[in-house]
Design a protein around this motif. Structure first.
Motif, PDB file in Angstrom:
ATOM      1  N   LYS A 176       0.846  -1.186   0.000  1.00  0.00           N
ATOM      2  CA  LYS A 176       0.000   0.000   0.000  1.00  0.00           C
ATOM      3  C   LYS A 176       0.884   1.239   0.000  1.00  0.00           C
ATOM      4  CE  LYS A 176      -3.791   2.236   2.414  1.00  0.00           C
ATOM      5  NZ  LYS A 176      -4.723   2.157   3.540  1.00  0.00           N
ATOM      6  N   GLU A 177       0.585   2.150  -0.881  1.00  0.00           N
ATOM      7  CA  GLU A 177       1.376   3.361  -0.999  1.00  0.00           C
ATOM      8  C   GLU A 177       0.541   4.562  -0.592  1.00  0.00           C
ATOM      9  OE1 GLU A 177       3.184   3.764  -4.802  1.00  0.00           O
ATOM     10  OE2 GLU A 177       4.234   1.853  -4.650  1.00  0.00           O
ATOM     11  N   PHE A 178       1.214   5.564  -0.063  1.00  0.00           N
ATOM     12  CA  PHE A 178       0.566   6.802   0.342  1.00  0.00           C
ATOM     13  C   PHE A 178       0.999   7.903  -0.618  1.00  0.00           C
ATOM     14  CE2 PHE A 178       0.956   4.226   4.143  1.00  0.00           C
ATOM     15  CZ  PHE A 178      -0.285   4.351   4.734  1.00  0.00           C
ATOM     16  N   SER A 179       0.063   8.746  -0.994  1.00  0.00           N
ATOM     17  CA  SER A 179       0.387   9.842  -1.898  1.00  0.00           C
ATOM     18  C   SER A 179       1.122  10.939  -1.134  1.00  0.00           C
ATOM     19  CB  SER A 179      -0.902  10.419  -2.502  1.00  0.00           C
ATOM     20  OG  SER A 179      -1.672  11.050  -1.487  1.00  0.00           O
ATOM     21  N   TYR A 180       1.787  11.800  -1.888  1.00  0.00           N
ATOM     22  CA  TYR A 180       2.483  12.922  -1.267  1.00  0.00           C
ATOM     23  C   TYR A 180       1.486  13.851  -0.592  1.00  0.00           C
ATOM     24  CZ  TYR A 180       5.499  16.905  -0.495  1.00  0.00           C
ATOM     25  OH  TYR A 180       6.192  17.935   0.101  1.00  0.00           O
ATOM     26  N   GLU A 181       0.304  13.983  -1.197  1.00  0.00           N
ATOM     27  CA  GLU A 181      -0.727  14.841  -0.605  1.00  0.00           C
ATOM     28  C   GLU A 181      -1.145  14.318   0.766  1.00  0.00           C
ATOM     29  OE1 GLU A 181      -0.883  13.746  -3.843  1.00  0.00           O
ATOM     30  OE2 GLU A 181      -0.230  15.686  -4.647  1.00  0.00           O
ATOM     31  N   LEU A 182      -1.284  12.991   0.883  1.00  0.00           N
ATOM     32  CA  LEU A 182      -1.644  12.403   2.173  1.00  0.00           C
ATOM     33  C   LEU A 182      -0.522  12.604   3.181  1.00  0.00           C
ATOM     34  CD1 LEU A 182      -3.653  10.838   3.892  1.00  0.00           C
ATOM     35  CD2 LEU A 182      -2.653   8.732   2.996  1.00  0.00           C
ATOM     36  N   LEU A 183       0.705  12.439   2.739  1.00  0.00           N
ATOM     37  CA  LEU A 183       1.854  12.675   3.603  1.00  0.00           C
ATOM     38  C   LEU A 183       1.879  14.123   4.082  1.00  0.00           C
ATOM     39  CD1 LEU A 183       4.492  11.528   4.823  1.00  0.00           C
ATOM     40  CD2 LEU A 183       5.631  12.187   2.700  1.00  0.00           C
ATOM     41  N   LEU A 184       1.598  15.042   3.164  1.00  0.00           N
ATOM     42  CA  LEU A 184       1.553  16.464   3.513  1.00  0.00           C
ATOM     43  C   LEU A 184       0.419  16.743   4.509  1.00  0.00           C
ATOM     44  CD1 LEU A 184       2.872  19.180   2.943  1.00  0.00           C
ATOM     45  CD2 LEU A 184       1.330  19.454   1.014  1.00  0.00           C
ATOM     46  N   GLU A 185      -0.703  16.094   4.310  1.00  0.00           N
ATOM     47  CA  GLU A 185      -1.841  16.269   5.214  1.00  0.00           C
ATOM     48  C   GLU A 185      -1.513  15.756   6.618  1.00  0.00           C
ATOM     49  OE1 GLU A 185      -6.273  14.355   5.630  1.00  0.00           O
ATOM     50  OE2 GLU A 185      -5.602  14.905   3.613  1.00  0.00           O
ATOM     51  N   ILE A 186      -0.865  14.606   6.696  1.00  0.00           N
ATOM     52  CA  ILE A 186      -0.466  14.051   7.994  1.00  0.00           C
ATOM     53  C   ILE A 186       0.524  14.987   8.679  1.00  0.00           C
ATOM     54  CG2 ILE A 186       0.775  12.149   9.126  1.00  0.00           C
ATOM     55  CD1 ILE A 186      -0.391  10.310   6.923  1.00  0.00           C
ATOM     56  N   ALA A 187       1.477  15.493   7.917  1.00  0.00           N
ATOM     57  CA  ALA A 187       2.470  16.413   8.478  1.00  0.00           C
ATOM     58  C   ALA A 187       1.804  17.689   8.979  1.00  0.00           C
ATOM     59  CB  ALA A 187       3.537  16.743   7.431  1.00  0.00           C
ATOM     60  N   THR A 188       0.828  18.177   8.238  1.00  0.00           N
ATOM     61  CA  THR A 188       0.108  19.385   8.651  1.00  0.00           C
ATOM     62  C   THR A 188      -0.631  19.143   9.965  1.00  0.00           C
ATOM     63  OG1 THR A 188      -0.140  20.032   6.349  1.00  0.00           O
ATOM     64  CG2 THR A 188      -1.584  21.111   7.940  1.00  0.00           C
ATOM     65  N   GLU A 189      -1.269  17.989  10.087  1.00  0.00           N
ATOM     66  CA  GLU A 189      -1.976  17.661  11.323  1.00  0.00           C
ATOM     67  C   GLU A 189      -1.024  17.538  12.502  1.00  0.00           C
ATOM     68  OE1 GLU A 189      -4.614  14.340  10.949  1.00  0.00           O
ATOM     69  OE2 GLU A 189      -5.565  15.171   9.160  1.00  0.00           O
ATOM     70  N   LEU A 190       0.211  17.135  12.238  1.00  0.00           N
ATOM     71  CA  LEU A 190       1.223  17.019  13.293  1.00  0.00           C
ATOM     72  C   LEU A 190       2.005  18.318  13.479  1.00  0.00           C
ATOM     73  CD1 LEU A 190       2.580  13.452  12.471  1.00  0.00           C
ATOM     74  CD2 LEU A 190       1.114  14.107  14.376  1.00  0.00           C
ATOM     75  N   GLU A 191       1.563  19.364  12.802  1.00  0.00           N
ATOM     76  CA  GLU A 191       2.188  20.690  12.860  1.00  0.00           C
ATOM     77  C   GLU A 191       3.640  20.666  12.397  1.00  0.00           C
ATOM     78  OE1 GLU A 191       1.571  22.247  16.775  1.00  0.00           O
ATOM     79  OE2 GLU A 191      -0.614  22.166  16.594  1.00  0.00           O
ATOM     80  N   ILE A 192       3.877  19.908  11.348  1.00  0.00           N
ATOM     81  CA  ILE A 192       5.196  19.854  10.713  1.00  0.00           C
ATOM     82  C   ILE A 192       5.111  20.732   9.478  1.00  0.00           C
ATOM     83  CG2 ILE A 192       6.886  18.381   9.553  1.00  0.00           C
ATOM     84  CD1 ILE A 192       5.859  16.075  11.320  1.00  0.00           C
ATOM     85  N   SER A 193       6.039  21.653   9.348  1.00  0.00           N
ATOM     86  CA  SER A 193       5.993  22.587   8.224  1.00  0.00           C
ATOM     87  C   SER A 193       6.296  21.866   6.916  1.00  0.00           C
ATOM     88  CB  SER A 193       6.996  23.726   8.438  1.00  0.00           C
ATOM     89  OG  SER A 193       8.314  23.240   8.305  1.00  0.00           O
TER      90      SER A 193
ATOM     91  N   ALA B  36      13.033  16.464   5.137  1.00  0.00           N
ATOM     92  CA  ALA B  36      13.018  15.086   5.629  1.00  0.00           C
ATOM     93  C   ALA B  36      12.906  14.104   4.470  1.00  0.00           C
ATOM     94  CB  ALA B  36      11.863  14.896   6.607  1.00  0.00           C
ATOM     95  N   GLU B  37      12.077  14.436   3.490  1.00  0.00           N
ATOM     96  CA  GLU B  37      11.928  13.557   2.328  1.00  0.00           C
ATOM     97  C   GLU B  37      13.237  13.484   1.544  1.00  0.00           C
ATOM     98  OE1 GLU B  37       9.005  12.799  -1.487  1.00  0.00           O
ATOM     99  OE2 GLU B  37       9.195  14.828  -0.699  1.00  0.00           O
ATOM    100  N   ARG B  38      13.911  14.624   1.382  1.00  0.00           N
ATOM    101  CA  ARG B  38      15.195  14.650   0.683  1.00  0.00           C
ATOM    102  C   ARG B  38      16.223  13.792   1.416  1.00  0.00           C
ATOM    103  NH1 ARG B  38      17.962  19.968   0.979  1.00  0.00           N
ATOM    104  NH2 ARG B  38      18.945  18.947   2.732  1.00  0.00           N
TER     105      ARG B  38
ATOM    106  N   TRP C  23      15.559  11.297   3.430  1.00  0.00           N
ATOM    107  CA  TRP C  23      15.127   9.905   3.299  1.00  0.00           C
ATOM    108  C   TRP C  23      15.547   9.345   1.945  1.00  0.00           C
ATOM    109  CZ3 TRP C  23      11.509   7.727  -0.086  1.00  0.00           C
ATOM    110  CH2 TRP C  23      11.189   6.392   0.164  1.00  0.00           C
ATOM    111  N   ARG C  24      15.344  10.128   0.882  1.00  0.00           N
ATOM    112  CA  ARG C  24      15.755   9.670  -0.457  1.00  0.00           C
ATOM    113  C   ARG C  24      17.259   9.439  -0.527  1.00  0.00           C
ATOM    114  NH1 ARG C  24      11.749   9.908  -4.250  1.00  0.00           N
ATOM    115  NH2 ARG C  24       9.988  11.266  -3.770  1.00  0.00           N
ATOM    116  N   SER C  25      18.003  10.307   0.116  1.00  0.00           N
ATOM    117  CA  SER C  25      19.456  10.155   0.151  1.00  0.00           C
ATOM    118  C   SER C  25      19.848   8.874   0.882  1.00  0.00           C
ATOM    119  CB  SER C  25      20.080  11.370   0.839  1.00  0.00           C
ATOM    120  OG  SER C  25      21.456  11.203   0.983  1.00  0.00           O
ATOM    121  N   GLN C  26      19.194   8.603   2.007  1.00  0.00           N
ATOM    122  CA  GLN C  26      19.462   7.375   2.753  1.00  0.00           C
ATOM    123  C   GLN C  26      19.107   6.148   1.926  1.00  0.00           C
ATOM    124  OE1 GLN C  26      17.157   7.832   6.305  1.00  0.00           O
ATOM    125  NE2 GLN C  26      18.612   9.233   7.277  1.00  0.00           N
ATOM    126  N   GLN C  27      17.973   6.193   1.236  1.00  0.00           N
ATOM    127  CA  GLN C  27      17.559   5.058   0.403  1.00  0.00           C
ATOM    128  C   GLN C  27      18.554   4.831  -0.725  1.00  0.00           C
ATOM    129  OE1 GLN C  27      14.995   2.935   1.132  1.00  0.00           O
ATOM    130  NE2 GLN C  27      15.002   4.146   2.996  1.00  0.00           N
TER     131      GLN C  27
END
Length: 167
Positions: free
Chosen positions: A34-51, A58-60, A62-66
């Motif tokens: 199951k994959e999550f869209s970027y919009e859903l990720l952004l929505e979750i971050a907004t609810e957690l008060e993450i800018s 963080a995504e950058r 994570w991509r570097s680590q991967q």
């Protein structure tokens, strides 16, 4: 914390929150694919008060680590393939030498010395190949990575040059 405490008295550290959310997401997503869209990720971050900027950083990261994980897996695969080739060479050459020694005299004599000394080298090769931590591993990985990047750069330049010649 017990289940009987009022919800207003519960408090969690940042690490606890991360672990709880990770477990909750893992339980909710029964399907591992199951994959999550970027919009859903952004929505979750907004609810957690993450800018959004923090999320992008963080995504950058994570991509570097991967990317590094994939490069290390490719390096480990390269080392294993190289070891298998060397071990195959060892087995074939020593098998032939033992056969020649046995046919030539009816007993094994000089070929055993070659088998033993070359076997010590193969033992060291096993140690170095399967040792996936430490300074020597890091140096070997960095050397392989630089060599790999140089090859990619040369291939890119040559491809552009050949395309320019064809045009």
């Amino acid at each position: 914390m017990t289940d009987f405490e009022p919800k207003s008295l519960r408090s969690y550290s940042q690490e606890d929150v991360q672990q709880i959310l990770q477990l909750a997401i893992a339980r909710q997503a029964d399907d591992q694919d199951k994959e999550f869209s970027y919009e859903l990720l952004l929505e979750i971050a907004t609810e957690l008060e993450i800018s959004p900027d923090s999320l992008k950083l963080a995504e950058r990261d994570w991509r570097s680590q991967q990317s590094e994980i994939q490069q290390r897996q490719a390096f480990d695969s390269y080392r294993l393939t190289r070891f298998r080739k060397r071990f195959g060479n060892y087995a074939i050459v020593n098998g032939c030498l033992i056969l020649v020694d046995f046919i030539g005299g009816g007993v094994l004599s000089w070929s055993l010395y070659i088998l033993l000394f070359w076997g010590m080298a193969v033992g060291l090769d096993i140690w170095n190949t399967f040792q996936a931590k430490g300074e020597e591993y890091e140096m070997a990985f960095q050397k392989w990575h630089r060599k790999h990047q140089i090859k990619q750069t040369i291939n890119t330049v040559l491809n552009k040059w050949f395309k320019a010649l064809q045009a």
